[in-house]
Design a protein around this motif. Structure first.
Motif, PDB file in Angstrom:
ATOM      1  N   PRO A 170       4.384   0.620 -10.979  1.00 53.64           N
ATOM      2  CA  PRO A 170       5.517  -0.251 -11.332  1.00 53.64           C
ATOM      3  C   PRO A 170       6.493   0.473 -12.263  1.00 53.64           C
ATOM      4  N   THR A 171       7.746   0.078 -12.200  1.00 54.63           N
ATOM      5  CA  THR A 171       8.755   0.693 -13.086  1.00 54.63           C
ATOM      6  C   THR A 171       8.454   0.416 -14.557  1.00 54.63           C
ATOM      7  N   ALA A 176       5.588   5.596 -15.979  1.00 55.21           N
ATOM      8  CA  ALA A 176       6.699   5.623 -15.026  1.00 55.21           C
ATOM      9  C   ALA A 176       7.785   6.621 -15.409  1.00 55.21           C
ATOM     10  N   GLY A 177       7.881   6.975 -16.679  1.00 52.56           N
ATOM     11  CA  GLY A 177       8.930   7.890 -17.100  1.00 52.56           C
ATOM     12  C   GLY A 177       8.554   9.353 -17.005  1.00 52.56           C
ATOM     13  N   ALA A 232       4.687  -1.661  -2.074  1.00 50.11           N
ATOM     14  CA  ALA A 232       5.113  -2.920  -2.698  1.00 50.11           C
ATOM     15  C   ALA A 232       3.993  -3.528  -3.533  1.00 50.11           C
ATOM     16  N   LEU A 233       2.748  -3.389  -3.080  1.00 53.62           N
ATOM     17  CA  LEU A 233       1.604  -3.867  -3.867  1.00 53.62           C
ATOM     18  C   LEU A 233       1.499  -3.092  -5.175  1.00 53.62           C
ATOM     19  N   ALA A 234       1.741  -1.783  -5.102  1.00 55.77           N
ATOM     20  CA  ALA A 234       1.734  -0.981  -6.327  1.00 55.77           C
ATOM     21  C   ALA A 234       2.860  -1.416  -7.253  1.00 55.77           C
ATOM     22  N   GLY A 253      11.223  -2.120  -7.442  1.00 58.27           N
ATOM     23  CA  GLY A 253      10.247  -2.372  -8.493  1.00 58.27           C
ATOM     24  C   GLY A 253       9.225  -1.275  -8.686  1.00 58.27           C
ATOM     25  N   ALA A 254       9.320  -0.198  -7.891  1.00 60.18           N
ATOM     26  CA  ALA A 254       8.324   0.876  -7.971  1.00 60.18           C
ATOM     27  C   ALA A 254       8.969   2.176  -8.416  1.00 60.18           C
TER      28      ALA A 254
END
Length: 293
Positions: A170-171, A176-177, A232-234, A253-254
């Protein structure tokens, strides 16, 4: 060992029922019972308990051999059938879902194509037994290394694509960074298990040297074949996923963070029957020529 009797035995063991096996095989229940009795007599061992219907220890050991034996017989028949086969005007391709990247799809002829998405372990079987004229199978490997495929029959394997891998999360995830991620840092994370749509977790354990069942724990199991749904689940926070970078990008969103260690790629290979009699012609030649060019 009569292969007809062996096939009957495998069917009874799989269905745990003489009557269901008879229905599937098109025999009478009496004929199925006779087949099992004949095989047990030939081997001088009981292979099945009757109530409930289940393999004995000897029957379990026979099952370990039976699938490979029957598959090689089917592959041999398909190989010989090619000598008398007329040139085909159609193309039947079996492919694992992650092998269906843009280049592979663009190589398909405009008409006369049947494309089947199947689990990756079924692709070599489909080509070997004549269910498919060609196969596209994917997997994880070191750059330029061939995939490790099951030894179902002699097949010609040619690499047609290698793509970088990315961890999908997810973001809002703390990682995520990052500009890159290492598997070493993700052993204790919760993952999505997707044997068909993603990279299986047992492959990650093998690459990382983890014992079976250790590390890379399953948070959710997805049994579909759509990699975008897996991504999308991730994105929704159900677990991490490892996917080819082109598939993982641009999912709402990912975030797709490249895998930087170990040095692995997502590899796609074209599978064809081998032998002089199996030289591609017609739509098969058109498809393989486009893929290899």
């Amino acid at each position: 060992m009569d292969p007809h009797l062996l096939r009957t035995y495998v069917t009874v063991a799989r269905l745990a029922s003489f009557s269901e096996a008879a229905r599937e095989l098109g025999y009478t229940q009496s004929a199925v019972s006779q087949h099992i009795a004949a095989l047990e007599s030939d081997l001088a061992l009981p292979l099945l308990t009757r109530r409930p219907v289940a393999p004995t220890p000897a029957g379990e050991r026979l099952l370990e051999h039976a699938e490979a034996l029957l598959l090689r017989l089917d592959a041999a028949r398909a190989d010989l059938d090619r000598f008398a086969a007329a040139p085909r005007a159609t193309l039947n391709v079996a492919a694992s879902p992650l092998a269906l990247h843009a280049r592979a799809l663009a190589a398909l002829p405009a008409t006369g194509v049947t494309l089947r998405a199947v689990p990756r372990e079924r692709v070599p079987v489909a080509v070997a037994t004549g269910e498919a004229d060609a196969g596209l199978v994917d997997g994880v490997a070191a750059p330029s290394d061939p995939l490790r495929l099951p030894d179902v029959a002699p097949l010609a394997a040619t690499g047609v694509a290698e793509e970088p891998l990315a961890v999908v999360l997810p973001t809002t995830h703390p990682l995520a960074g990052r500009t890159g991620l290492r598997l070493d840092d993700l052993v204790d994370a919760r993952w999505l298990e997707a044997p068909t749509a993603g990279i299986p977790l047992d492959r990650l354990r093998a690459v990382h040297g983890e014992p079976a069942g250790r590390g890379f724990r399953t948070a959710l199991r997805y049994e579909g074949g759509d990699p975008r749904t897996l991504a999308a689940l991730a994105a929704a926070g159900h677990g991490l996923a490892l996917l080819p970078l082109p598939v993982a990008k641009d999912v709402p969103g990912a975030t797709a963070v490249p895998l930087v260690a170990p040095r692995l790629v997502h590899r796609t290979e074209l599978l064809l029957p081998t032998g002089a009699d199996a030289e591609p012609t017609g739509p098969v030649a058109e498809f393989t020529g486009r893929l290899k060019s």
